[in-house]
Design an enzyme around this catalytic site. Structure first.
Site, PDB file in Angstrom:
ATOM      1  N   TYR A   1      -2.825  -0.480  10.223  1.00 32.81           N
ATOM      2  CA  TYR A   1      -2.759  -0.705   8.768  1.00 32.81           C
ATOM      3  C   TYR A   1      -1.344  -0.398   8.254  1.00 32.81           C
ATOM      4  O   TYR A   1      -0.767  -1.177   7.489  1.00 32.81           O
ATOM      5  CB  TYR A   1      -3.796   0.179   8.080  1.00 32.81           C
ATOM      6  CG  TYR A   1      -3.959  -0.084   6.598  1.00 32.81           C
ATOM      7  CD1 TYR A   1      -4.807  -1.094   6.144  1.00 32.81           C
ATOM      8  CD2 TYR A   1      -3.274   0.674   5.649  1.00 32.81           C
ATOM      9  CE1 TYR A   1      -4.964  -1.332   4.782  1.00 32.81           C
ATOM     10  CE2 TYR A   1      -3.432   0.432   4.295  1.00 32.81           C
ATOM     11  CZ  TYR A   1      -4.274  -0.563   3.862  1.00 32.81           C
ATOM     12  OH  TYR A   1      -4.426  -0.802   2.507  1.00 32.81           O
TER      13      TYR A   1
ATOM     14  N   SER B   1       0.854  -1.191   0.000  1.00 30.47           N
ATOM     15  CA  SER B   1       0.000   0.000   0.000  1.00 30.47           C
ATOM     16  C   SER B   1       0.893   1.246   0.000  1.00 30.47           C
ATOM     17  O   SER B   1       2.103   1.143   0.242  1.00 30.47           O
ATOM     18  CB  SER B   1      -0.842  -0.023   1.286  1.00 30.47           C
ATOM     19  OG  SER B   1      -1.403   1.229   1.556  1.00 30.47           O
TER      20      SER B   1
HETATM   21  N1  LIG Z   1      -8.448   0.762  -1.841  1.00 28.89           N
HETATM   22  C1  LIG Z   1      -7.249   1.264  -1.741  1.00 28.89           C
HETATM   23  O1  LIG Z   1      -7.036   2.478  -1.931  1.00 28.89           O
HETATM   24  C2  LIG Z   1      -6.078   0.395  -1.397  1.00 28.89           C
HETATM   25  C3  LIG Z   1      -4.810   0.984  -1.437  1.00 28.89           C
HETATM   26  C4  LIG Z   1      -3.716   0.206  -1.129  1.00 28.89           C
HETATM   27  C5  LIG Z   1      -3.878  -1.125  -0.803  1.00 28.89           C
HETATM   28  N2  LIG Z   1      -5.110  -1.667  -0.770  1.00 28.89           N
HETATM   29  C6  LIG Z   1      -5.189  -3.073  -0.432  1.00 28.89           C
HETATM   30  O2  LIG Z   1      -5.827  -3.775  -1.483  1.00 28.89           O
HETATM   31  C7  LIG Z   1      -6.504  -4.912  -0.958  1.00 28.89           C
HETATM   32  C8  LIG Z   1      -7.953  -4.908  -1.436  1.00 28.89           C
HETATM   33  O3  LIG Z   1      -8.583  -3.739  -0.911  1.00 28.89           O
HETATM   34  P1  LIG Z   1      -9.924  -3.123  -1.524  1.00 28.89           P
HETATM   35  O4  LIG Z   1      -9.738  -1.678  -1.605  1.00 28.89           O
HETATM   36  O5  LIG Z   1     -10.327  -3.881  -2.734  1.00 28.89           O
HETATM   37  O6  LIG Z   1     -10.919  -3.401  -0.311  1.00 28.89           O
HETATM   38  P2  LIG Z   1     -12.380  -3.987  -0.243  1.00 28.89           P
HETATM   39  O7  LIG Z   1     -12.819  -3.766   1.141  1.00 28.89           O
HETATM   40  O8  LIG Z   1     -13.220  -3.464  -1.368  1.00 28.89           O
HETATM   41  O9  LIG Z   1     -12.151  -5.552  -0.497  1.00 28.89           O
HETATM   42  C9  LIG Z   1     -11.485  -6.361   0.417  1.00 28.89           C
HETATM   43  C10 LIG Z   1     -11.946  -7.791   0.232  1.00 28.89           C
HETATM   44  O10 LIG Z   1     -11.272  -8.609   1.211  1.00 28.89           O
HETATM   45  C11 LIG Z   1     -12.215  -9.455   1.817  1.00 28.89           C
HETATM   46  N3  LIG Z   1     -11.805  -9.791   3.179  1.00 28.89           N
HETATM   47  C12 LIG Z   1     -11.721  -8.939   4.233  1.00 28.89           C
HETATM   48  N4  LIG Z   1     -11.428  -9.629   5.348  1.00 28.89           N
HETATM   49  C13 LIG Z   1     -11.316 -10.922   4.997  1.00 28.89           C
HETATM   50  C14 LIG Z   1     -11.042 -12.110   5.719  1.00 28.89           C
HETATM   51  N5  LIG Z   1     -10.865 -12.076   7.034  1.00 28.89           N
HETATM   52  N6  LIG Z   1     -10.969 -13.280   5.042  1.00 28.89           N
HETATM   53  C15 LIG Z   1     -11.188 -13.319   3.702  1.00 28.89           C
HETATM   54  N7  LIG Z   1     -11.484 -12.218   2.975  1.00 28.89           N
HETATM   55  C16 LIG Z   1     -11.545 -11.039   3.608  1.00 28.89           C
HETATM   56  C17 LIG Z   1     -13.510  -8.641   1.832  1.00 28.89           C
HETATM   57  O11 LIG Z   1     -14.661  -9.459   2.032  1.00 28.89           O
HETATM   58  C18 LIG Z   1     -13.454  -7.973   0.475  1.00 28.89           C
HETATM   59  O12 LIG Z   1     -14.030  -8.776  -0.540  1.00 28.89           O
HETATM   60  C19 LIG Z   1      -6.343  -4.833   0.559  1.00 28.89           C
HETATM   61  O13 LIG Z   1      -5.251  -5.638   0.970  1.00 28.89           O
HETATM   62  C20 LIG Z   1      -6.024  -3.377   0.784  1.00 28.89           C
HETATM   63  O14 LIG Z   1      -5.317  -3.182   1.976  1.00 28.89           O
HETATM   64  C21 LIG Z   1      -6.224  -0.942  -1.068  1.00 28.89           C
END
Ligand SMILES: NC(=O)c1ccc[n+]([C@@H]2O[C@H](COP(=O)([O-])OP(=O)(O)OC[C@H]3O[C@@H](n4cnc5c(N)ncnc54)[C@H](O)[C@@H]3O)[C@@H](O)[C@H]2O)c1
Length: 253
Positions: free
Chosen positions: A157, A144
């Site tokens: 985080y 991230s």
């Molecule tokens: N959105 C952003 O700006 C961003 C930036 C950097 C990194 N990320 C990372 O990208 C990844 C995806 O994030 P996103 O933005 O798509 O979030 P999101 O919340 O839309 O999706 C996350 C997914 O992970 C699943 N999940 C959560 N806890 C879980 C568990 N205990 N077991 C199994 N599945 C689980 C959720 O059900 C969901 O489908 C994450 O690791 C997040 O930290 C996101």
């Protein structure tokens, strides 16, 4: 000739019910891979069924990656469904926000368990599967911007995502000689449910962040596809322990 082709490869993508994980899974399916979408949200079964109905090779497993037994069983079930494993993507992740003076220790554990502990364990399981198959395989973790920055109100985080980068390097060092590539993507500010609070246009952080992104827009799940296909293909065979930003230039500012 160098190949970016992943047709026929078998992938597990965690966090694939929505958001960035779904974007990665969709990119792999479109590129001809077979994908097992892994998520705690049972809607992942519908998501996979919709892809399958469109002719893609998709299946699903439902489990909480925080639960050691459930995670291990779901991993084994996914490998069985796929008939082996070539690619693991650990996109499941969570965010919790509190002023650091008040950050509850239970929430620290929650974030660290999902964002780091489960990533450790799933990487280990995938590497053991790759070794049992004779070596070779691709692991793509989710770092991230908070791998590089400390942020505000998100100490768990930030610590977890810093840890993901270090884990990616540590595993990469031990497994590169077996043809196992461990790398990470570091998404920038992406328009997903995780950022609902920041995407609220009355939140001053929304304008601050958007103004800082050289591409002048927030990223989308589709933006994840190209780099994660590269990281799953032969084209990245000599890349190990890299953390690749997918951020519209945010880190360069
Ligand atoms: N959105 C952003 O700006 C961003 C930036 C950097 C990194 N990320 C990372 O990208 C990844 C995806 O994030 P996103 O933005 O798509 O979030 P999101 O919340 O839309 O999706 C996350 C997914 O992970 C699943 N999940 C959560 N806890 C879980 C568990 N205990 N077991 C199994 N599945 C689980 C959720 O059900 C969901 O489908 C994450 O690791 C997040 O930290 C996101």
């Amino acid at each position: 000739m160098v190949s970016f082709d992943i047709a026929g490869k078998r992938a597990i993508v965690t966090g694939a019910a929505q958001g960035l994980g779904q974007g990665v899974a969709e990119g792999y399916l479109e590129a001809g891979a077979t994908v097992c979408l892994f998520d705690v949200n049972p809607k992942v079964e519908e998501v996979a069924a919709e892809y399958a109905a469109q002719g893609y090779k998709a299946c699903a497993v439902v489990a909480d990656v925080r639960d050691d037994t459930a995670r291990a069983e779901a991993f084994t079930k996914a490998v069985e469904k796929l008939g082996g494993l070539d690619i693991l993507v650990t996109a499941a992740g969570v965010q919790r926000r509190y002023p650091s003076t008040e950050f509850p220790i239970e929430e620290w554990d929650f974030v660290m368990d999902i964002n780091l502990r489960a990533v450790f364990s799933l990487n280990q399981a995938a590497a053991n599967q790759f070794i049992a198959q004779g070596g070779g395989g691709k692991i793509i973790n989710f770092a991230s911007m908070l791998t590089f920055f400390g942020g505000y109100t998100v100490p768990a985080y930030a610590a977890s995502k810093g840890g993901v980068a270090q884990l990616t390097k540590a595993f990469g060092n031990e497994w590169a000689s077996m043809g196992i590539n461990v790398n990470a993507v570091a998404p920038g500010y992406m328009a997903t449910d995780m950022n609902t609070a920041l995407l609220d246009q009355s939140n001053p952080r929304y304008k601050e962040i958007t103004d800082r992104i050289p591409a002048h827009r927030w990223g989308t799940p589709d933006d994840m596809k190209g780099v994660t296909i590269f990281l799953a293909s032969q084209a990245s065979d000599y890349l190990s322990g890299a953390i690749i930003p997918i951020d519209g230039g945010y880190l360069s500012r």
